[in-house]
Design a protein around this motif. Structure first.
Motif, PDB file in Angstrom:
ATOM      1  N   ALA A  60      -4.052   2.949  -0.818  1.00  0.00           N
ATOM      2  CA  ALA A  60      -3.126   4.030  -1.152  1.00  0.00           C
ATOM      3  C   ALA A  60      -3.797   5.377  -0.929  1.00  0.00           C
ATOM      4  O   ALA A  60      -3.196   6.294  -0.359  1.00  0.00           O
ATOM      5  CB  ALA A  60      -2.659   3.890  -2.599  1.00  0.00           C
ATOM      6  N   ALA A  61      -5.063   5.512  -1.354  1.00  0.00           N
ATOM      7  CA  ALA A  61      -5.789   6.768  -1.175  1.00  0.00           C
ATOM      8  C   ALA A  61      -5.973   7.074   0.308  1.00  0.00           C
ATOM      9  O   ALA A  61      -5.756   8.200   0.760  1.00  0.00           O
ATOM     10  CB  ALA A  61      -7.142   6.691  -1.889  1.00  0.00           C
ATOM     11  N   GLN A 100       7.650  14.862  -1.177  1.00  0.00           N
ATOM     12  CA  GLN A 100       7.013  14.590   0.117  1.00  0.00           C
ATOM     13  C   GLN A 100       6.590  13.134   0.278  1.00  0.00           C
ATOM     14  O   GLN A 100       6.491  12.645   1.395  1.00  0.00           O
ATOM     15  CB  GLN A 100       5.805  15.502   0.282  1.00  0.00           C
ATOM     16  CG  GLN A 100       6.211  16.966   0.284  1.00  0.00           C
ATOM     17  CD  GLN A 100       5.681  17.707   1.484  1.00  0.00           C
ATOM     18  OE1 GLN A 100       4.620  17.384   1.999  1.00  0.00           O
ATOM     19  NE2 GLN A 100       6.409  18.693   1.930  1.00  0.00           N
ATOM     20  N   LEU A 104      -0.057   6.649  -6.986  1.00  0.00           N
ATOM     21  CA  LEU A 104      -0.624   7.996  -6.900  1.00  0.00           C
ATOM     22  C   LEU A 104       0.330   9.019  -7.517  1.00  0.00           C
ATOM     23  O   LEU A 104      -0.095   9.924  -8.247  1.00  0.00           O
ATOM     24  CB  LEU A 104      -0.922   8.361  -5.439  1.00  0.00           C
ATOM     25  CG  LEU A 104      -1.868   7.422  -4.681  1.00  0.00           C
ATOM     26  CD1 LEU A 104      -2.218   8.017  -3.322  1.00  0.00           C
ATOM     27  CD2 LEU A 104      -3.134   7.165  -5.476  1.00  0.00           C
ATOM     28  N   ALA A 108       2.861  14.547   5.230  1.00  0.00           N
ATOM     29  CA  ALA A 108       3.069  14.542   3.773  1.00  0.00           C
ATOM     30  C   ALA A 108       2.139  15.546   3.111  1.00  0.00           C
ATOM     31  O   ALA A 108       1.029  15.787   3.591  1.00  0.00           O
ATOM     32  CB  ALA A 108       2.837  13.149   3.188  1.00  0.00           C
ATOM     33  N   GLY A 151       1.369   1.323  -3.893  1.00  0.00           N
ATOM     34  CA  GLY A 151       0.155   2.137  -3.789  1.00  0.00           C
ATOM     35  C   GLY A 151       0.441   3.631  -3.883  1.00  0.00           C
ATOM     36  O   GLY A 151      -0.106   4.316  -4.750  1.00  0.00           O
ATOM     37  N   LEU A 152       1.310   4.144  -2.989  1.00  0.00           N
ATOM     38  CA  LEU A 152       1.618   5.581  -3.039  1.00  0.00           C
ATOM     39  C   LEU A 152       2.343   5.935  -4.332  1.00  0.00           C
ATOM     40  O   LEU A 152       2.147   7.024  -4.892  1.00  0.00           O
ATOM     41  CB  LEU A 152       2.450   6.004  -1.818  1.00  0.00           C
ATOM     42  CG  LEU A 152       1.713   6.019  -0.475  1.00  0.00           C
ATOM     43  CD1 LEU A 152       2.664   6.430   0.649  1.00  0.00           C
ATOM     44  CD2 LEU A 152       0.518   6.970  -0.511  1.00  0.00           C
ATOM     45  N   LEU A 167      -1.848  10.428   5.892  1.00  0.00           N
ATOM     46  CA  LEU A 167      -0.529  11.046   6.070  1.00  0.00           C
ATOM     47  C   LEU A 167      -0.663  12.567   6.069  1.00  0.00           C
ATOM     48  O   LEU A 167       0.015  13.264   6.825  1.00  0.00           O
ATOM     49  CB  LEU A 167       0.432  10.603   4.953  1.00  0.00           C
ATOM     50  CG  LEU A 167       0.918   9.147   4.998  1.00  0.00           C
ATOM     51  CD1 LEU A 167       1.825   8.858   3.806  1.00  0.00           C
ATOM     52  CD2 LEU A 167       1.659   8.842   6.287  1.00  0.00           C
ATOM     53  N   ALA A 181       0.840  -1.200   0.000  1.00  0.00           N
ATOM     54  CA  ALA A 181       0.000   0.000   0.000  1.00  0.00           C
ATOM     55  C   ALA A 181       0.876   1.251   0.000  1.00  0.00           C
ATOM     56  O   ALA A 181       0.579   2.232  -0.675  1.00  0.00           O
ATOM     57  CB  ALA A 181      -0.936  -0.002   1.202  1.00  0.00           C
ATOM     58  N   PHE A 196       8.126   7.864   2.200  1.00  0.00           N
ATOM     59  CA  PHE A 196       7.140   6.826   2.537  1.00  0.00           C
ATOM     60  C   PHE A 196       7.181   5.691   1.519  1.00  0.00           C
ATOM     61  O   PHE A 196       7.026   4.515   1.866  1.00  0.00           O
ATOM     62  CB  PHE A 196       5.736   7.431   2.617  1.00  0.00           C
ATOM     63  CG  PHE A 196       5.611   8.429   3.722  1.00  0.00           C
ATOM     64  CD1 PHE A 196       5.475   8.016   5.032  1.00  0.00           C
ATOM     65  CD2 PHE A 196       5.669   9.791   3.454  1.00  0.00           C
ATOM     66  CE1 PHE A 196       5.385   8.929   6.065  1.00  0.00           C
ATOM     67  CE2 PHE A 196       5.580  10.722   4.474  1.00  0.00           C
ATOM     68  CZ  PHE A 196       5.443  10.291   5.781  1.00  0.00           C
ATOM     69  N   ILE A 246      -6.636  17.468  -0.407  1.00  0.00           N
ATOM     70  CA  ILE A 246      -6.124  16.096  -0.458  1.00  0.00           C
ATOM     71  C   ILE A 246      -7.243  15.095  -0.166  1.00  0.00           C
ATOM     72  O   ILE A 246      -7.337  14.045  -0.801  1.00  0.00           O
ATOM     73  CB  ILE A 246      -4.952  15.917   0.549  1.00  0.00           C
ATOM     74  CG1 ILE A 246      -3.803  16.865   0.179  1.00  0.00           C
ATOM     75  CG2 ILE A 246      -4.452  14.484   0.560  1.00  0.00           C
ATOM     76  CD1 ILE A 246      -3.240  16.666  -1.209  1.00  0.00           C
ATOM     77  N   LEU A 285      -4.782  15.189  -9.201  1.00  0.00           N
ATOM     78  CA  LEU A 285      -4.154  16.194  -8.335  1.00  0.00           C
ATOM     79  C   LEU A 285      -3.336  17.214  -9.151  1.00  0.00           C
ATOM     80  O   LEU A 285      -2.247  17.619  -8.776  1.00  0.00           O
ATOM     81  CB  LEU A 285      -3.242  15.500  -7.305  1.00  0.00           C
ATOM     82  CG  LEU A 285      -3.084  16.181  -5.928  1.00  0.00           C
ATOM     83  CD1 LEU A 285      -4.413  16.299  -5.212  1.00  0.00           C
ATOM     84  CD2 LEU A 285      -2.095  15.412  -5.069  1.00  0.00           C
ATOM     85  N   THR A 295      -4.127   5.949   2.786  1.00  0.00           N
ATOM     86  CA  THR A 295      -2.810   6.248   3.352  1.00  0.00           C
ATOM     87  C   THR A 295      -2.411   7.685   3.056  1.00  0.00           C
ATOM     88  O   THR A 295      -1.955   8.411   3.942  1.00  0.00           O
ATOM     89  CB  THR A 295      -1.753   5.278   2.773  1.00  0.00           C
ATOM     90  OG1 THR A 295      -2.170   3.943   3.033  1.00  0.00           O
ATOM     91  CG2 THR A 295      -0.398   5.506   3.416  1.00  0.00           C
ATOM     92  N   LEU A 296      -2.607   8.118   1.812  1.00  0.00           N
ATOM     93  CA  LEU A 296      -2.240   9.486   1.426  1.00  0.00           C
ATOM     94  C   LEU A 296      -3.005  10.515   2.264  1.00  0.00           C
ATOM     95  O   LEU A 296      -2.411  11.433   2.846  1.00  0.00           O
ATOM     96  CB  LEU A 296      -2.538   9.715  -0.060  1.00  0.00           C
ATOM     97  CG  LEU A 296      -2.224  11.123  -0.546  1.00  0.00           C
ATOM     98  CD1 LEU A 296      -0.744  11.240  -0.871  1.00  0.00           C
ATOM     99  CD2 LEU A 296      -3.077  11.516  -1.729  1.00  0.00           C
TER     100      LEU A 296
END
Lengths: 164, 157
Positions: free
Chosen positions: B43-44, A68, A47, B56, A43-44, B50, A39, A72, B65, A57, B46-47
């Motif tokens: 992932a969403a 940033q 994104l 973050a 996962g990140l 954070l 994840a 992670f 966000i 975004l 977590t973002l």
């Protein structure tokens, strides 16, 4: 390659590999941690890829999203690789018996090459495009490629129990 | 009529039989959609968490966000729930008696309810009340990652 196979056999037969394989709780926990590490790592990263591709975004500066989230994502990859190595030590021979695990490693290699292309070839010029809502074509391609390759890694990993 | 009778009936409908008798690669493809959808969701989450924790994307407002994350969370949740329902319908009696499956469903319902209620309020006021925002982020992470861990456990018992 037979050297690697011998190593895998040794790992499989080692007390550590055997204990992990036969453990009722530790093995599922390592598998669960592998998934949760994903994840953060894949996962990140997905994104970030969507931001590089210019589809998500858009109003946040690319540079900021990259810098940033990078710590992670790296931490996530450490967890993913450590737990992945533990799983390999428990299952090595079974994993090497079928073609899917090799396919998974191949996709990881391709994703790694794409990452190096981005980090060494594209990221150093980031100042030129960092504030654009839609990055230049090469950057968008790198984003989509990363997204596709890491998805292929996850897909091939999940297919191991089905296709061997 | 008990839940078990209902599940037994669902299992014996033509659709249930079709799912159960279909090629194992059909089941595998549901699993692929399930894990990819769930990873997008995680992932969403977590973002967003954070950001609420203040570690973050701190230059972006939490609201922005949360808004961007919710779109991906919605897509991921839809994919995971749809594929998960199909996986479940192939063997509802077997799944419902699995303790990890039961735990996963409890955590899933708790996570969705929390996300739609308290989390929504806390994230909206995260600038004025950062501690509440952080607390909501921790609870959200625990619930959603709990869903993942318990889901992974289903196959082991």
């Amino acid at each position: 390659m037979s050297g690697f196979y011998d190593f895998a056999q040794w790992l499989y037969d080692s007390p550590f590999g055997t204990a992990l394989r036969e453990s009722q709780y530790v093995f599922p926990l390592v598998e669960g941690t592998h998934l949760l590490g994903l994840a953060f790592s894949v996962g990140l990263l997905a994104l970030v890829d969507l931001r590089l591709a210019g589809v998500w975004l858009r109003d946040a500066p690319v540079q900021q999203v990259l810098s940033q989230l990078r710590p992670f994502i790296f931490a996530g990859f450490v967890v993913t690789f450590v737990t992945g190595s533990l799983l390999f030590s428990a299952l090595s021979i079974k994993l090497l018996a079928g073609p899917v695990f090799a396919v998974k490693l191949f996709f990881i290699l391709l994703a790694g090459i794409n990452f190096l292309w981005f980090e060494l070839g594209l990221a150093p010029h980031a100042a030129e495009w960092a504030n654009r809502s839609i990055p230049p074509l090469k950057v968008r391609i790198a984003g989509w490629t990363s997204l596709a390759l890491w998805s292929a890694v996850v897909v091939s990993g999940r297919l191991i129990p089905y296709l061997g | 009529m008990t839940i078990l009778t209902v599940l037994q009936w669902v299992q014996d409908t033509e659709f249930g039989i079709f799912l159960r008798k279909s090629n194992h690669l059909v089941g595998a493809s549901f699993q692929l959609v399930h894990i990819l959808g769930f990873l997008l969701l995680l992932a969403a989450v977590t973002l967003v968490d954070l950001r609420l924790l203040g570690v973050a994307l701190v230059k972006e407002t939490p609201a922005r966000i949360v808004g961007a994350g919710n779109k991906l969370l919605g897509i991921g949740l839809a994919a995971a729930v749809l594929s998960g329902t199909l996986i479940f319908l192939a063997g509802p009696v077997r799944y419902s008696s699995n303790e990890f499956f039961q735990l996963k469903m409890v955590l899933l319902i708790a996570a969705v309810l929390f996300q739609a209620s308290l989390f929504r309020v806390a994230s909206r006021h995260a600038v004025e009340r950062p501690v509440a925002g952080k607390l909501a982020a921790v609870v959200s992470l625990l619930l959603w990652f709990g869903v993942g861990i318990s889901g992974r456990g289903i196959g082991f018992i």
